[in-house]
Design a protein around this motif. Structure first.
Motif, PDB file in Angstrom:
ATOM      1  N   HIS A  10      13.394 -71.052  12.508  1.00  0.00           N
ATOM      2  CA  HIS A  10      13.442 -70.967  13.966  1.00  0.00           C
ATOM      3  C   HIS A  10      12.188 -70.303  14.505  1.00  0.00           C
ATOM      4  CE1 HIS A  10      18.097 -70.816  13.911  1.00  0.00           C
ATOM      5  NE2 HIS A  10      17.617 -72.005  13.755  1.00  0.00           N
ATOM      6  N   ILE A  78      23.777 -69.455  15.238  1.00  0.00           N
ATOM      7  CA  ILE A  78      23.754 -70.193  13.983  1.00  0.00           C
ATOM      8  C   ILE A  78      24.114 -69.313  12.784  1.00  0.00           C
ATOM      9  CG2 ILE A  78      21.282 -70.058  13.377  1.00  0.00           C
ATOM     10  CD1 ILE A  78      22.963 -73.368  13.471  1.00  0.00           C
ATOM     11  N   ARG A  79      23.656 -68.064  12.804  1.00  0.00           N
ATOM     12  CA  ARG A  79      24.039 -67.123  11.761  1.00  0.00           C
ATOM     13  C   ARG A  79      24.475 -65.814  12.412  1.00  0.00           C
ATOM     14  NH1 ARG A  79      20.290 -70.401   9.814  1.00  0.00           N
ATOM     15  NH2 ARG A  79      18.888 -69.532  11.359  1.00  0.00           N
ATOM     16  N   PHE A 191      29.293 -76.155   7.606  1.00  0.00           N
ATOM     17  CA  PHE A 191      28.822 -74.772   7.780  1.00  0.00           C
ATOM     18  C   PHE A 191      28.383 -74.490   9.209  1.00  0.00           C
ATOM     19  CE2 PHE A 191      25.444 -77.536   6.054  1.00  0.00           C
ATOM     20  CZ  PHE A 191      24.549 -77.492   7.110  1.00  0.00           C
ATOM     21  N   CYS A 192      28.312 -75.514  10.044  1.00  0.00           N
ATOM     22  CA  CYS A 192      27.497 -75.410  11.260  1.00  0.00           C
ATOM     23  C   CYS A 192      28.310 -75.260  12.551  1.00  0.00           C
ATOM     24  CB  CYS A 192      26.622 -76.655  11.347  1.00  0.00           C
ATOM     25  SG  CYS A 192      25.463 -76.586  12.714  1.00  0.00           S
ATOM     26  N   VAL A 194      26.933 -75.619  15.586  1.00  0.00           N
ATOM     27  CA  VAL A 194      26.298 -76.366  16.694  1.00  0.00           C
ATOM     28  C   VAL A 194      27.239 -77.365  17.392  1.00  0.00           C
ATOM     29  CG1 VAL A 194      24.471 -78.060  17.227  1.00  0.00           C
ATOM     30  CG2 VAL A 194      23.933 -76.018  15.919  1.00  0.00           C
ATOM     31  N   THR A 267      14.972 -82.922  14.591  1.00  0.00           N
ATOM     32  CA  THR A 267      15.123 -82.955  13.159  1.00  0.00           C
ATOM     33  C   THR A 267      15.702 -84.293  12.707  1.00  0.00           C
ATOM     34  OG1 THR A 267      15.560 -80.595  13.066  1.00  0.00           O
ATOM     35  CG2 THR A 267      16.372 -81.850  11.260  1.00  0.00           C
ATOM     36  N   PRO A 294      15.989 -81.965   6.273  1.00  0.00           N
ATOM     37  CA  PRO A 294      16.738 -80.896   5.597  1.00  0.00           C
ATOM     38  C   PRO A 294      17.688 -81.431   4.526  1.00  0.00           C
ATOM     39  CG  PRO A 294      16.771 -80.589   7.970  1.00  0.00           C
ATOM     40  CD  PRO A 294      16.212 -81.956   7.723  1.00  0.00           C
ATOM     41  N   GLN A 296      19.573 -79.115   2.526  1.00  0.00           N
ATOM     42  CA  GLN A 296      20.631 -78.077   2.512  1.00  0.00           C
ATOM     43  C   GLN A 296      21.029 -77.647   1.109  1.00  0.00           C
ATOM     44  OE1 GLN A 296      20.741 -76.963   5.359  1.00  0.00           O
ATOM     45  NE2 GLN A 296      20.685 -78.585   6.889  1.00  0.00           N
ATOM     46  N   ARG A 308      27.780 -83.362   4.349  1.00  0.00           N
ATOM     47  CA  ARG A 308      26.474 -83.903   4.725  1.00  0.00           C
ATOM     48  C   ARG A 308      26.443 -85.431   4.592  1.00  0.00           C
ATOM     49  NH1 ARG A 308      22.692 -81.479   7.755  1.00  0.00           N
ATOM     50  NH2 ARG A 308      20.975 -82.406   6.589  1.00  0.00           N
ATOM     51  N   ASP A 334      15.295 -77.771   5.067  1.00  0.00           N
ATOM     52  CA  ASP A 334      16.107 -76.560   5.236  1.00  0.00           C
ATOM     53  C   ASP A 334      16.990 -76.436   3.996  1.00  0.00           C
ATOM     54  OD1 ASP A 334      15.147 -76.447   7.829  1.00  0.00           O
ATOM     55  OD2 ASP A 334      17.052 -76.945   8.783  1.00  0.00           O
ATOM     56  N   ILE A 336      20.209 -73.969   2.164  1.00  0.00           N
ATOM     57  CA  ILE A 336      21.167 -72.868   2.283  1.00  0.00           C
ATOM     58  C   ILE A 336      21.545 -72.411   0.873  1.00  0.00           C
ATOM     59  CG2 ILE A 336      23.467 -72.178   3.076  1.00  0.00           C
ATOM     60  CD1 ILE A 336      23.242 -74.238   5.301  1.00  0.00           C
ATOM     61  N   PHE A 365      17.731 -70.157   4.061  1.00  0.00           N
ATOM     62  CA  PHE A 365      18.735 -69.222   4.576  1.00  0.00           C
ATOM     63  C   PHE A 365      19.751 -68.933   3.492  1.00  0.00           C
ATOM     64  CE2 PHE A 365      17.682 -72.639   7.526  1.00  0.00           C
ATOM     65  CZ  PHE A 365      17.096 -71.952   8.576  1.00  0.00           C
ATOM     66  N   PHE A 366      20.448 -67.794   3.616  1.00  0.00           N
ATOM     67  CA  PHE A 366      21.668 -67.748   2.802  1.00  0.00           C
ATOM     68  C   PHE A 366      22.862 -68.009   3.706  1.00  0.00           C
ATOM     69  CE2 PHE A 366      21.141 -62.971   3.147  1.00  0.00           C
ATOM     70  CZ  PHE A 366      22.269 -62.733   3.919  1.00  0.00           C
ATOM     71  N   SER A 368      25.924 -68.049   5.931  1.00  0.00           N
ATOM     72  CA  SER A 368      26.559 -67.060   6.796  1.00  0.00           C
ATOM     73  C   SER A 368      27.776 -67.749   7.429  1.00  0.00           C
ATOM     74  CB  SER A 368      25.544 -66.639   7.868  1.00  0.00           C
ATOM     75  OG  SER A 368      26.151 -66.026   8.960  1.00  0.00           O
ATOM     76  N   ARG A 370      30.540 -68.899   9.794  1.00  0.00           N
ATOM     77  CA  ARG A 370      30.652 -68.855  11.240  1.00  0.00           C
ATOM     78  C   ARG A 370      32.075 -69.178  11.671  1.00  0.00           C
ATOM     79  NH1 ARG A 370      28.678 -65.768  12.452  1.00  0.00           N
ATOM     80  NH2 ARG A 370      28.042 -66.192  14.565  1.00  0.00           N
TER      81      ARG A 370
HETATM   82  N1  SAM Z   1      20.362 -80.333  13.122  1.00  0.00           N
HETATM   83  C1  SAM Z   1      19.473 -79.831  12.199  1.00  0.00           C
HETATM   84  C2  SAM Z   1      19.852 -80.309  10.794  1.00  0.00           C
HETATM   85  O1  SAM Z   1      20.820 -80.995  10.595  1.00  0.00           O
HETATM   86  O2  SAM Z   1      19.119 -80.005   9.886  1.00  0.00           O
HETATM   87  C3  SAM Z   1      19.314 -78.331  12.284  1.00  0.00           C
HETATM   88  C4  SAM Z   1      20.492 -77.527  12.559  1.00  0.00           C
HETATM   89  S1  SAM Z   1      20.443 -75.784  12.489  1.00  0.00           S
HETATM   90  C5  SAM Z   1      19.967 -75.334  14.070  1.00  0.00           C
HETATM   91  C6  SAM Z   1      19.107 -75.329  11.494  1.00  0.00           C
HETATM   92  C7  SAM Z   1      19.458 -74.937  10.100  1.00  0.00           C
HETATM   93  O3  SAM Z   1      20.225 -73.760  10.082  1.00  0.00           O
HETATM   94  C8  SAM Z   1      20.302 -75.923   9.319  1.00  0.00           C
HETATM   95  O4  SAM Z   1      19.578 -77.015   8.845  1.00  0.00           O
HETATM   96  C9  SAM Z   1      20.845 -75.065   8.203  1.00  0.00           C
HETATM   97  O5  SAM Z   1      19.979 -75.044   7.090  1.00  0.00           O
HETATM   98  C10 SAM Z   1      20.888 -73.679   8.832  1.00  0.00           C
HETATM   99  N2  SAM Z   1      22.273 -73.252   9.055  1.00  0.00           N
HETATM  100  C11 SAM Z   1      23.168 -73.797   9.896  1.00  0.00           C
HETATM  101  N3  SAM Z   1      24.351 -73.139   9.807  1.00  0.00           N
HETATM  102  C12 SAM Z   1      24.191 -72.167   8.887  1.00  0.00           C
HETATM  103  C13 SAM Z   1      25.058 -71.170   8.337  1.00  0.00           C
HETATM  104  N4  SAM Z   1      26.321 -71.070   8.711  1.00  0.00           N
HETATM  105  N5  SAM Z   1      24.541 -70.326   7.415  1.00  0.00           N
HETATM  106  C14 SAM Z   1      23.265 -70.435   7.006  1.00  0.00           C
HETATM  107  N6  SAM Z   1      22.409 -71.343   7.474  1.00  0.00           N
HETATM  108  C15 SAM Z   1      22.871 -72.222   8.400  1.00  0.00           C
END
Ligand code: SAM
Ligand code: SF4
Length: 473
Positions: A10, A78-79, A191-192, A194, A267, A294, A296, A308, A334, A336, A365-366, A368, A370
């Protein structure tokens, strides 16, 4: 010490950045707003939309919160760490409000959407709460808050794209700009957060995207990055022209504005990027040869738990296809570390897919957990913190080596560079990027150049993060 995010996830250098468009603002405004942004590029882009909405209501931007009538934080969920940072900042603003009771504090973006009125009613941290699809109502909410009412709008929309709003470029180098092409996400990676904070995916009117890009070009900008969570699923029906605009078509339309305008995008979801997009990239020199794809995780089992919808083999075949159609394409990812149930073997699969893909750069990232996500509801966050950190450290080490190896391969090559401005260290050096998105620094000496110009640069040396070169005629 390892944080949950490494590298420039980011763009870490921009987290908490405060914006104001002019050092000495030529406009006379009735009131002032201050906005600080966190999270992904989409949030920084949204802050520019918010600025435009507030300008129309007589609010001018300031980067000094002490003189602001309205203090806004555009937040990220996001985290967990991202949310903690914002809470800390809100508490500081709250303290400041004691001396300036007329000042209003507003929280925007993903945290506003996730926590809704909790920040206002239970924690009493803010006066205004606005979700990502409700920025048009911000002026009305300010009025409500001034009248002492609770001002909340977190309604998600199926069609809001802010297509007609011309963003105010708040912190611009005048050369590169982000253009939002879609909002929300339908993918439901487990994990997301968004899809919950930004709602359903919707694509912005293609005509407004091309017009915004054209205007940027006319104002001297030389690069646009088309932004969306999943750009390859962009889909817009232009009813006036009876035309279906796919992402490949959109790329072409923006590329055709001028060969001097570079086009990037982010992305790409590996399941959605098509041959049509890759061939369009190969066809136009000004569509940059760089894809953020990404992965992941490198383990098919983990990828399935992550929802995914691709396997390790499928991802590798996609990378092969990219390299076949665009041989010199830059690639980033990206990753994780330590997702639910991840074993050492799964982790080794992540390391080996990095080696195989030879990423130029990664955001790492590790995991996290949510609240509200599919993973939180279905799986146990069972990888101990120490193991997550150790695995993340290993991922970082592999990436550092791959980045250095990738840069070393560029020694002795010449690239066409778009000059973005002075280097961070010296005003005697330029800083720019090649088509693969690599940063290159080179001495200005002897040449009459300015930012926004293109120049050929020969690479003489490199670090892990930067190429170092000299101008050649
Ligand atoms: N839409 C994009 C994609 O699919 O790659 C980006 C989404 S997110 C804003 C950016 C990155 O944050 C993700 O690709 C993922 O690696 C990481 N991320 C999202 N949720 C996460 C979580 N719960 N813990 C750790 N990393 C996370
Ligand atoms: Fe999140 Fe997946 Fe959508 Fe990216 S594609 S925003 S990781 S749900």
């Amino acid at each position: 010490m390892l944080d949950d995010v490494t590298q420039k996830a980011h763009d870490e250098t921009r987290q908490g950045e405060a914006f104001a468009p002019f050092a000495a603002d030529p406009n006379s405004w009735r009131r002032r707003f201050y906005i600080e942004s966190y999270g992904c590029q989409m949030n920084f882009s949204d802050s520019e939309i918010v600025a435009s909405i507030l300008n129309a209501e007589g609010f001018g931007a300031t980067n000094n919160f002490e003189e602001a009538d309205l203090v806004l934080i555009n937040t990220c969920s996001i985290r967990e760490k991202a949310e903690q940072t914002v809470r800390k900042r809100l508490t500081e603003f709250r303290k400041m409000k004691k001396n300036r009771p007329g000042m209003l504090i507003g929280v925007l973006g993903c945290m506003a959407e996730r926590l809704k009125s909790k920040l206002l009613e239970e924690e009493k941290l803010v006066d205004i709460v606005v979700g990502p699809d409700a920025y048009r109502s911000l002026p009305a909410l300010v009025e409500e808050a001034e009248g002492g009412q609770k001002a909340v709008n977190v309604l998600l929309s199926r069609d809001e794209t802010y297509a007609d709003i011309s963003p105010v470029r708040l912190d611009s180098n005048g050369v590169t700009a982000f253009v939002s092409i879609m909002r929300g996400c339908n993918n439901m990676c487990s994990f997301c957060v968004v899809p919950f904070t930004r709602g359903r995916e919707r694509s912005r009117d293609a005509v407004s995207i091309v017009n915004e890009s054209m205007q940027l070009f006319e104002n001297g900008f030389r690069e646009v990055t088309l932004l969306g969570q999943n750009v390859d699923s962009y889909y817009f029906v232009d009813e006036k022209k009876d035309e279906v605009v796919t992402f490949a078509k959109l790329l072409e339309k923006v590329a055709l504005i001028s060969p001097l305008l570079r086009v990037r995008f982010s992305t790409s979801h590996p399941k959605d990027i098509t041959d049509e997009v890759l061939y369009t990239m190969a066809k136009y020199e000004n569509i940059c040869n760089y894809i953020h794809l990404p992965v992941q995780s490198g383990s098919t089992r983990i990828l399935q738990l992550m929802n995914r919808t691709y396997t390790r083999e499928w991802y590798k075949a996609k990378v092969d296809r990219i390299r076949e159609i665009i041989p010199d394409c830059g690639l980033s990812s990206d990753l994780i570390a330590g997702f639910c149930t991840e074993t050492d073997e799964d982790h080794q699969d992540s390391l080996s897919i990095m080696e195989w893909s030879r990423y130029d750069m990664s955001y790492m990232f590790f995991y996290s957990e949510r609240p509200g996500t599919l993973a939180e509801r279905r799986y146990k966050d069972d990888v101990p913190g120490e193991v997550k950190k150790k695995r993340l450290q290993e991922i970082v080490e592999v990436q550092n080596r791959l980045s250095l190896e990738s840069n070393k391969k560029d020694l002795g090559k010449t690239f066409k560079i778009l000059i973005e401005g002075d280097s961070k260290k010296s005003d005697q050096e330029w800083r720019g990027r090649n088509t693969q998105n690599k940063i290159i620094v080179f001495p200005k000496k002897g040449y009459d150049l300015k930012k926004g110009d293109y120049v050929n640069v020969f690479v003489e040396d490199c670090t892990q993060a930067t190429l170092l070169g000299k101008i050649i005629n």
